[in-house]
Design an enzyme around this catalytic site. Structure first.
Site, PDB file in Angstrom:
ATOM      1  N   ASP A 173       0.636  -1.399  -0.184  1.00 50.99           N
ATOM      2  CA  ASP A 173      -0.267  -0.089   0.088  1.00 50.99           C
ATOM      3  C   ASP A 173       1.242   1.093   0.391  1.00 50.99           C
ATOM      4  O   ASP A 173       1.893   1.620   1.007  1.00 50.99           O
ATOM      5  CB  ASP A 173      -0.862   0.200   0.902  1.00 50.99           C
ATOM      6  CG  ASP A 173      -2.217   1.233   0.904  1.00 50.99           C
ATOM      7  OD1 ASP A 173      -1.375   2.408   0.049  1.00 50.99           O
ATOM      8  OD2 ASP A 173      -2.726   1.138   1.918  1.00 50.99           O
ATOM      9  N   HIS A 174       0.687   2.159  -0.910  1.00 49.07           N
ATOM     10  CA  HIS A 174       2.210   3.145  -1.528  1.00 49.07           C
ATOM     11  C   HIS A 174       1.204   4.590  -0.110  1.00 49.07           C
ATOM     12  O   HIS A 174       2.439   5.012  -0.213  1.00 49.07           O
ATOM     13  CB  HIS A 174       1.852   3.351  -2.953  1.00 49.07           C
ATOM     14  CG  HIS A 174       3.483   4.424  -3.353  1.00 49.07           C
ATOM     15  ND1 HIS A 174       4.356   4.003  -2.113  1.00 49.07           N
ATOM     16  CD2 HIS A 174       3.923   4.404  -4.402  1.00 49.07           C
ATOM     17  CE1 HIS A 174       5.612   4.635  -3.329  1.00 49.07           C
ATOM     18  NE2 HIS A 174       5.422   4.298  -3.991  1.00 49.07           N
ATOM     19  N   ARG A 175       0.321   4.571   0.170  1.00 46.63           N
ATOM     20  CA  ARG A 175      -0.246   5.437   1.148  1.00 46.63           C
ATOM     21  C   ARG A 175       0.363   4.739   2.832  1.00 46.63           C
ATOM     22  O   ARG A 175       1.722   6.320   2.932  1.00 46.63           O
ATOM     23  CB  ARG A 175      -1.978   5.598   2.072  1.00 46.63           C
ATOM     24  CG  ARG A 175      -2.935   5.209   0.733  1.00 46.63           C
ATOM     25  CD  ARG A 175      -3.639   4.990   1.118  1.00 46.63           C
ATOM     26  NE  ARG A 175      -4.379   4.018   1.681  1.00 46.63           N
ATOM     27  CZ  ARG A 175      -4.829   3.700   2.306  1.00 46.63           C
ATOM     28  NH1 ARG A 175      -5.888   4.186   2.206  1.00 46.63           N
ATOM     29  NH2 ARG A 175      -5.447   2.077   2.318  1.00 46.63           N
TER      30      ARG A 175
ATOM     31  N   VAL B  81       3.682   2.775   2.513  1.00 49.93           N
ATOM     32  CA  VAL B  81       4.982   1.430   2.265  1.00 49.93           C
ATOM     33  C   VAL B  81       5.524   3.439   0.966  1.00 49.93           C
ATOM     34  O   VAL B  81       4.323   2.428  -0.401  1.00 49.93           O
ATOM     35  CB  VAL B  81       4.654   0.402   2.188  1.00 49.93           C
ATOM     36  CG1 VAL B  81       5.904   0.378   1.670  1.00 49.93           C
ATOM     37  CG2 VAL B  81       3.863   0.275   3.611  1.00 49.93           C
TER      38      VAL B  81
END
Length: 473
Positions: free
Chosen positions: A443-445, A447
């Protein structure tokens, strides 16, 4: 002369998991007229998370079954009534309901009490169409909403209908085996049992289905990709027409969760090829030596799990959750390691609680128990709650890699691909080596690329040099 006094007690569909609102009745173990005791299991139901057996909480004689097998019932709805003796010394009342299940055609008009925090539900509970599995037919049409509890009529002229014996005269078989027989269109009364005391096993059902040239569902592998769950519907036969698969239970919950995850969390996936020759030798050594225990199953997945747990210990920020309401990142205090598993009911992701604190031997035991429980269809809802990170083993299907979708609420999922012998540069020479591909979605939010890359690189390094599992751990 003493007049017998009796009263009716009603048992409602309980909330067998957190937040679930309905369940499908898979099997009834009693019929009207049967005597039941407090704690006796009377039926098996399937929720969106697991199959669960329901015990009755009082003694008496079964008066009525309100829904047939295959009906989907709201939490808090009465499913069975029991005649209870009303005075000391009085004999249990004789049931007046017919021996054949005959659910009412109308919904209860009065206000129905419900359980575990749900308010009263208005409207009629609709029964879903039961599926008759054949090689040429499609699912039965959905019944009219005005008849929620009508008896189930078998499809006429079906080559291999699900013909169930009357309750009390059924062959001996465990609930998961009965469910498998339903899915394959096998009449258990026609199956020759080979299990102890005449119990029908999964193998018996598969053998009978093969003899009838019906498609079979193979046993689940140790773990499976989220997009490769075992299909419980019949396999389409060329030229036989369309086959419709009802979306319900575990399959519906999985679809909803995957859509929610894909359109909520911004996914990023990174890949790396790894020389796992030393890891494969280590696995063979552990198997041959038995140092983890004679009955402990050792597989490459075990070392992949240990490598990921070790990488998370070095980078705990990836074991996190996004709290939208509080606008916070919650770094979890323990790692609950999920293993994606394909079962006849669809994909489930049970998890090993506090996996990061376990030794290699303890992790092997927990992994073996998780897989065996999933194969038997006995995974409980509690075992599928609270996961923080997941592994999906797509390699068991011969797949090199994929872009796995995050389990909702988790920040990362690791895909473990097939191990293949490939030409590889080792010590300056091109030689055959055992190679696999790892894929990490996150999850790029919460990580970023640096953190995700470090975790994936650590897992790769640990699998290339498994001795580091000891020094890094």
């Amino acid at each position: 002369m003493t007049t017998e006094v009796r009263s009716l007690r009603e048992f409602k569909m309980p909330d067998v998991g957190e937040g679930l609102t309905e369940a499908e009745i898979l099997s009834w173990y009693v019929k009207p007229g049967d005597t039941v005791t407090d704690g006796q299991v009377v039926c098996e139901v399937e929720t969106a998370k697991a199959a669960v057996e329901l015990p009755i909480p009082f003694n008496g004689v079964v008066e009525r079954l309100f829904f047939p097998e295959g009906a989907t019932v709201d939490v808090g709805t009465v499913i069975i009534s029991v005649a209870v003796a009303g005075e000391a010394g009085a004999a249990p009342a004789t049931a007046t309901a017919p021996a054949v299940e005959a659910p009412a055609d109308e919904a209860e008009p009065e206000r129905r009490e419900v359980l575990v925090g749900y308010g009263p539900r208005t409207g009629v509970t609709q029964r879903r169409a039961r599926r008759t599995t054949t090689t040429k037919t499609v699912a039965a049409p959905k019944p009219a909403p005005a008849a929620p509890a009508a008896p189930v009529a078998p499809a006429p002229a079906a080559p291999a209908p699900v013909a169930e014996a009357p309750v009390g005269e059924r062959p001996l078989a465990k609930p998961p085996v009965r469910k498998l027989a339903k899915d394959l269109g096998v009449d258990l009364r026609a199956v020759t049992p080979t299990g102890p005391a005449g119990v029908i096993t999964r193998e018996d059902v598969h053998a009978h289905a093969a003899a009838l040239a019906a498609p079979a569902v193979e046993p689940v592998e140790a773990a499976a990709a989220p997009t490769a769950a075992v299909v419980e519907a019949p396999v389409p036969v060329p030229g036989a027409g369309d086959v419709r698969v009802p979306i319900k239970g575990v399959r519906r919950a999985t679809a909803q969760a995957m859509v929610a995850s894909a359109f909520t969390a911004p996914h990023v996936t990174e890949f790396v090829q790894v020389d796992v020759t030393r890891t494969m030798k280590f696995v063979r050594r552990l198997k041959e030596s038995g140092e983890l225990g004679r009955d402990v199953r050792v597989s490459p997945l075990l070392l992949v799990a240990k490598a990921l747990l070790t990488a998370i210990k070095r980078h705990p920020e990836i074991n996190a959750q996004w709290d939208e309401a509080a606008q916070e990142i919650v770094i979890k205090g323990q790692v609950n390691l999920g293993i994606a598993a394909a079962t006849p009911r669809g994909l489930i992701v049970p998890n090993i609680k506090d996996a990061g604190s376990r030794t290699l031997s303890g992790l092997a035991v927990a992994l073996g128990e998780l897989v065996e429980t999933a194969r038997q269809g006995k995974t409980s809802p509690a075992d599928m709650q609270g996961g923080t990170v997941t592994i999906t083993n797509v390699g068991v299907f011969g797949v090199d890699t994929g872009t796995p979708i995050l389990n909702p609420g988790e920040a990362a999922i690791l895909a473990f691909g097939a191990v293949r012998e490939l030409p590889w540069v080792h010590k300056g020479k091109v030689v055959p080596r055992q190679v696999t591909t790892l894929a990490l979605s996150f999850d790029h939010r919460l990580v970023d690329g640096e953190l995700g890359s470090k975790v994936l690189a650590d897992v790769a390094a640990l699998l290339e040099h498994p001795k580091r599992l000891i020094t890094w751990g």
